[in-house]
Design a protein around this motif. Structure first.
Motif, PDB file in Angstrom:
ATOM      1  N   TYR A  95      33.708  42.395  48.952  1.00 35.57           N
ATOM      2  CA  TYR A  95      33.455  42.781  47.561  1.00 35.57           C
ATOM      3  C   TYR A  95      33.670  44.274  47.342  1.00 35.57           C
ATOM      4  O   TYR A  95      34.317  44.685  46.379  1.00 35.57           O
ATOM      5  CB  TYR A  95      32.032  42.374  47.168  1.00 35.57           C
ATOM      6  N   GLU A  96      33.140  45.108  48.227  1.00 43.42           N
ATOM      7  CA  GLU A  96      33.321  46.560  48.107  1.00 43.42           C
ATOM      8  C   GLU A  96      34.798  46.942  48.246  1.00 43.42           C
ATOM      9  O   GLU A  96      35.271  47.868  47.588  1.00 43.42           O
ATOM     10  CB  GLU A  96      32.497  47.298  49.170  1.00 43.42           C
ATOM     11  N   MET A 132      37.361  45.105  47.329  1.00 47.01           N
ATOM     12  CA  MET A 132      38.029  44.745  46.075  1.00 47.01           C
ATOM     13  C   MET A 132      37.700  45.753  44.982  1.00 47.01           C
ATOM     14  O   MET A 132      38.569  46.115  44.189  1.00 47.01           O
ATOM     15  CB  MET A 132      37.642  43.327  45.660  1.00 47.01           C
ATOM     16  N   ILE A 133      36.469  46.231  44.940  1.00 46.74           N
ATOM     17  CA  ILE A 133      36.104  47.248  43.955  1.00 46.74           C
ATOM     18  C   ILE A 133      36.874  48.538  44.208  1.00 46.74           C
ATOM     19  O   ILE A 133      37.347  49.176  43.273  1.00 46.74           O
ATOM     20  CB  ILE A 133      34.581  47.493  43.970  1.00 46.74           C
ATOM     21  N   PRO A 158      36.065  49.055  39.256  1.00 48.82           N
ATOM     22  CA  PRO A 158      34.694  48.548  39.150  1.00 48.82           C
ATOM     23  C   PRO A 158      34.498  47.427  38.131  1.00 48.82           C
ATOM     24  O   PRO A 158      33.493  46.748  38.170  1.00 48.82           O
ATOM     25  CB  PRO A 158      33.902  49.790  38.737  1.00 48.82           C
ATOM     26  N   HIS A 159      35.420  47.217  37.213  1.00 39.94           N
ATOM     27  CA  HIS A 159      35.263  46.199  36.170  1.00 39.94           C
ATOM     28  C   HIS A 159      35.935  44.898  36.613  1.00 39.94           C
ATOM     29  O   HIS A 159      37.162  44.796  36.673  1.00 39.94           O
ATOM     30  CB  HIS A 159      35.863  46.682  34.856  1.00 39.94           C
ATOM     31  N   ILE A 160      35.120  43.900  36.901  1.00 39.44           N
ATOM     32  CA  ILE A 160      35.621  42.636  37.440  1.00 39.44           C
ATOM     33  C   ILE A 160      36.578  41.953  36.469  1.00 39.44           C
ATOM     34  O   ILE A 160      37.570  41.355  36.881  1.00 39.44           O
ATOM     35  CB  ILE A 160      34.448  41.702  37.788  1.00 39.44           C
ATOM     36  N   PHE A 161      36.335  42.079  35.177  1.00 40.84           N
ATOM     37  CA  PHE A 161      37.182  41.403  34.190  1.00 40.84           C
ATOM     38  C   PHE A 161      38.577  42.026  34.115  1.00 40.84           C
ATOM     39  O   PHE A 161      39.503  41.414  33.601  1.00 40.84           O
ATOM     40  CB  PHE A 161      36.512  41.413  32.824  1.00 40.84           C
ATOM     41  N   CYS A 162      38.740  43.235  34.624  1.00 35.87           N
ATOM     42  CA  CYS A 162      40.045  43.905  34.623  1.00 35.87           C
ATOM     43  C   CYS A 162      40.825  43.684  35.925  1.00 35.87           C
ATOM     44  O   CYS A 162      41.903  44.239  36.095  1.00 35.87           O
ATOM     45  CB  CYS A 162      39.871  45.400  34.387  1.00 35.87           C
ATOM     46  N   TRP A 163      40.301  42.881  36.850  1.00 34.87           N
ATOM     47  CA  TRP A 163      40.981  42.659  38.124  1.00 34.87           C
ATOM     48  C   TRP A 163      42.278  41.878  37.946  1.00 34.87           C
ATOM     49  O   TRP A 163      43.193  42.014  38.751  1.00 34.87           O
ATOM     50  CB  TRP A 163      40.071  41.929  39.094  1.00 34.87           C
ATOM     51  N   PRO A 210      44.845  45.166  36.615  1.00 36.53           N
ATOM     52  CA  PRO A 210      44.187  46.439  36.911  1.00 36.53           C
ATOM     53  C   PRO A 210      44.803  47.601  36.135  1.00 36.53           C
ATOM     54  O   PRO A 210      46.005  47.651  35.900  1.00 36.53           O
ATOM     55  CB  PRO A 210      44.396  46.632  38.405  1.00 36.53           C
TER      56      PRO A 210
END
Length: 111
Positions: free
Chosen positions: A71-72, A74-75, A80-85, A88
């Motif tokens: 998880y770290e 991927m961040i 930091p915004h999961i919805f923007c993955w 990006p």
């Protein structure tokens, strides 16, 4: 009749091109997901194979110094915004000159 044969042959040729391209792109996507989860570049992966062999030859366990957990990782790569993955943006964490390492995570150091 000739148009039907020409259309059918075009579809067959397109299908023959589509299958290998899909296979190659799928492999590349999964390879990059693996690299993101390990927080490695391609060069770090290849250097890590040799480093792992040397360390394990000495009887120790090897761990990549920048691996912070899935998880770290991927961040740190995708933001930091999961919805923007999915798409990006250029919003990055930190200056880009220093990156968190596994030792920093254990010590509780934040950037």
């Amino acid at each position: 009749m000739r148009r039907l044969i020409a259309l059918l042959s075009l579809q067959v040729i397109s299908g023959l091109l589509l299958v290998p391209l899909t296979l190659v792109l799928t492999i590349v996507v999964f390879w990059h997901v693996y690299l993101i989860l390990q927080n490695k570049t391609t060069i770090e992966y290849h250097e890590g194979v040799r480093a792992m062999w040397l360390v394990e030859k000495g009887g120790y366990l090897y761990s990549h110094p920048y691996d912070l957990g899935a998880y770290e990782n991927m961040i740190s790569v995708l933001g930091p915004h999961i919805f923007c993955w999915v798409c990006p943006t250029s919003e990055q964490i930190g200056s880009g000159l220093r990156f968190r390492a596994g030792v920093d995570k254990l010590a509780g150091i934040s950037f």
